[in-house]
Design a protein around this motif. Structure first.
Motif, PDB file in Angstrom:
ATOM      1  N   GLU A 164      37.021  25.896  35.515  1.00 42.82           N
ATOM      2  CA  GLU A 164      36.032  26.386  35.404  1.00 42.82           C
ATOM      3  C   GLU A 164      35.743  27.661  35.868  1.00 42.82           C
ATOM      4  N   ARG A 165      36.945  28.186  36.482  1.00 44.24           N
ATOM      5  CA  ARG A 165      36.687  29.598  36.942  1.00 44.24           C
ATOM      6  C   ARG A 165      36.457  30.634  36.069  1.00 44.24           C
ATOM      7  N   ASP A 166      37.101  30.377  34.597  1.00 47.18           N
ATOM      8  CA  ASP A 166      36.824  31.098  33.348  1.00 47.18           C
ATOM      9  C   ASP A 166      36.900  30.286  32.323  1.00 47.18           C
ATOM     10  N   VAL A 167      35.844  29.546  31.916  1.00 41.43           N
ATOM     11  CA  VAL A 167      36.097  28.506  30.882  1.00 41.43           C
ATOM     12  C   VAL A 167      36.616  29.110  29.600  1.00 41.43           C
ATOM     13  N   GLU A 168      36.230  30.055  29.221  1.00 40.72           N
ATOM     14  CA  GLU A 168      36.708  30.654  27.825  1.00 40.72           C
ATOM     15  C   GLU A 168      38.123  30.874  27.736  1.00 40.72           C
ATOM     16  N   SER A 169      38.714  31.328  28.822  1.00 43.01           N
ATOM     17  CA  SER A 169      40.148  31.693  28.900  1.00 43.01           C
ATOM     18  C   SER A 169      40.728  30.226  28.927  1.00 43.01           C
ATOM     19  N   SER A 170      40.302  29.340  29.888  1.00 43.63           N
ATOM     20  CA  SER A 170      40.612  27.970  29.938  1.00 43.63           C
ATOM     21  C   SER A 170      41.089  27.388  28.652  1.00 43.63           C
ATOM     22  N   ILE A 171      39.817  27.328  27.896  1.00 45.94           N
ATOM     23  CA  ILE A 171      40.076  26.734  26.395  1.00 45.94           C
ATOM     24  C   ILE A 171      40.942  27.248  25.589  1.00 45.94           C
ATOM     25  N   ARG A 172      41.002  28.615  25.505  1.00 47.00           N
ATOM     26  CA  ARG A 172      41.655  29.435  24.661  1.00 47.00           C
ATOM     27  C   ARG A 172      43.242  29.013  24.986  1.00 47.00           C
ATOM     28  N   LEU A 211      42.350  28.003  14.649  1.00 45.61           N
ATOM     29  CA  LEU A 211      41.342  28.107  15.875  1.00 45.61           C
ATOM     30  C   LEU A 211      40.666  29.424  15.670  1.00 45.61           C
ATOM     31  N   SER A 212      38.986  29.359  15.445  1.00 49.47           N
ATOM     32  CA  SER A 212      38.561  30.619  15.386  1.00 49.47           C
ATOM     33  C   SER A 212      37.583  30.887  16.547  1.00 49.47           C
ATOM     34  N   LEU A 213      37.098  32.228  16.411  1.00 48.18           N
ATOM     35  CA  LEU A 213      36.386  32.524  17.574  1.00 48.18           C
ATOM     36  C   LEU A 213      34.938  31.879  17.832  1.00 48.18           C
ATOM     37  N   GLU A 214      34.706  31.489  16.531  1.00 44.08           N
ATOM     38  CA  GLU A 214      33.345  30.297  16.515  1.00 44.08           C
ATOM     39  C   GLU A 214      33.761  29.217  17.168  1.00 44.08           C
ATOM     40  N   ASP A 215      34.870  28.438  17.126  1.00 42.73           N
ATOM     41  CA  ASP A 215      35.416  27.233  17.689  1.00 42.73           C
ATOM     42  C   ASP A 215      35.423  27.379  19.179  1.00 42.73           C
ATOM     43  N   ILE A 216      36.184  28.679  19.498  1.00 42.94           N
ATOM     44  CA  ILE A 216      36.140  28.846  21.159  1.00 42.94           C
ATOM     45  C   ILE A 216      34.696  28.934  21.689  1.00 42.94           C
ATOM     46  N   ALA A 217      33.853  29.621  21.039  1.00 44.70           N
ATOM     47  CA  ALA A 217      32.811  29.913  21.414  1.00 44.70           C
ATOM     48  C   ALA A 217      31.754  28.864  21.919  1.00 44.70           C
ATOM     49  N   TYR A 218      31.999  27.531  20.681  1.00 50.30           N
ATOM     50  CA  TYR A 218      31.373  26.218  20.747  1.00 50.30           C
ATOM     51  C   TYR A 218      31.962  25.483  21.855  1.00 50.30           C
ATOM     52  N   TYR A 219      33.148  25.568  22.214  1.00 49.21           N
ATOM     53  CA  TYR A 219      33.737  24.657  23.291  1.00 49.21           C
ATOM     54  C   TYR A 219      33.409  25.255  24.588  1.00 49.21           C
TER      55      TYR A 219
END
Length: 319
Positions: A164-172, A211-219
């Motif tokens: 959870e420190r950087d959710v977007e980076s973790s997901i990516r 894996l799109s930017l939209e996908d990453i934004a949703y997750y």
């Protein structure tokens, strides 16, 4: 093709977000960690177009579904109970159940426990193995292993803080490094000392086509809101679930079944995975296909959506 319809249902004592597309025979799609109903949207569209009622919930603890505070509310019996209750709430008596990763364990278990309701089953990434006499965490400890990622996930708050420190980076990083497009390395496996779960994972220079930017934004949006605690609590019930599954030890699944995985899926490198697949003739007497898609990684239904959809529709048409 229409977009999936999202609704909130009361299921087994929790509020569950469910995505539905199409009409016809019911097909349930169970996602794994750390994913959401959204991971199945290619399959929802394909199944709906082929005349099925495709339903993909956010599983217990994920996304728009409630995450009970009690850590022991995430056993296999709870998770299978959710799927049984979902079928009932949808007004159906039977379904085909499909699962990936942890969702595969739910699907296999549902088919094992309720063969009257789940008339066929497909597991992806995680092979079926009948409940056994040896519990995984004890087995790891007895081998002197203390750096497996599942062990790291056991202590409440530790993995949450890292992810959870950087959710977007973790997901990516999890999605890229766990895929067939990622580098060779221990994504799901033994961790490097002091580096946590993400320690060896690199940031992708460019995103793979699936894996799109939209996908990453949703997750990112969903996991930022919910956190990772719900999904991690599935891991924290492995010993409890093992004990609860004692009545099914050694049982096999006789319904029609299929297994799909990527040849580069790190789960296939786990101790026992190859042996479990080799035992399918005994453990899955209704097996109608075991497919290892060359070059694909862990996120098989997203990485190879077209191939997976063809396999699923071929399997369903022959039921």
């Amino acid at each position: 093709m229409n977009e999936p319809h999202l609704e909130i249902l009361d299921i087994n004592g929790i509020r569950m977000q469910v995505a539905t597309q199409g009409s016809g025979p019911l097909v349930l799609l169970c996602h794994g960690f750390p994913e959401l109903w959204y991971s199945w949207r290619n399959q929802l569209a394909a199944l709906a177009a082929a005349g099925y009622r495709a339903v993909a919930p956010d599983m217990r603890g994920y996304g728009g579904t409630e995450a009970p505070a009690e850590p022991d509310a995430y056993t296999t019996l709870h998770l299978v109970g959710d799927m049984v209750e979902l079928v009932n709430t949808l007004g159906e008596q039977q379904a085909v159940i499909i699962g990936h990763d942890w969702g595969a364990l739910v699907a296999w278990s549902a088919a094992l426990m309720r063969p009257d309701m789940f008339r066929a089953v497909v597991g992806m990434s995680v092979p079926f193995s009948p409940p056994g006499r040896v519990e995984l965490l004890s087995a790891l400890a007895s081998r002197g292993i203390s750096d497996f990622y599942i062990q790291y996930f056991q202590t409440p708050g530790v993995a949450e803080a890292e992810l959870e420190r950087d959710v977007e980076s973790s997901i990516r990083r999890i999605y890229f490094n766990g895929s067939g497009d990622g580098p060779d390395g221990p994504v799901f496996g033994q961790l490097q000392p002091g580096k946590g779960f993400l320690g060896e994972m690199i940031e992708p220079e460019t995103l793979p086509a699936w894996l799109s930017l939209e996908d990453i934004a949703y997750y990112t949006r969903e996991f930022t809101r919910s956190g990772f605690r719900g999904g991690l609590n599935w891991y924290r019930n492995m010993t409890r679930s093992w004990a609860l599954l004692a009545p099914w030890r050694g049982c096999v699944i006789r319904q029609p079944s299929m297994f799909i995985a990527g040849s580069r899926d790190a789960v296939l490198k786990f101790p026992g995975s190859v042996r479990q697949i080799e035992a399918f003739a005994q453990t899955l007497p209704g097996l109608r296909g075991c497919h290892l898609l060359e070059g694909a990684g862990h996120w098989i239904q997203r990485e190879r959506a077209t191939e997976v959809n063809e396999l699923l529709l071929g399997f369903l048409k022959k039921l």
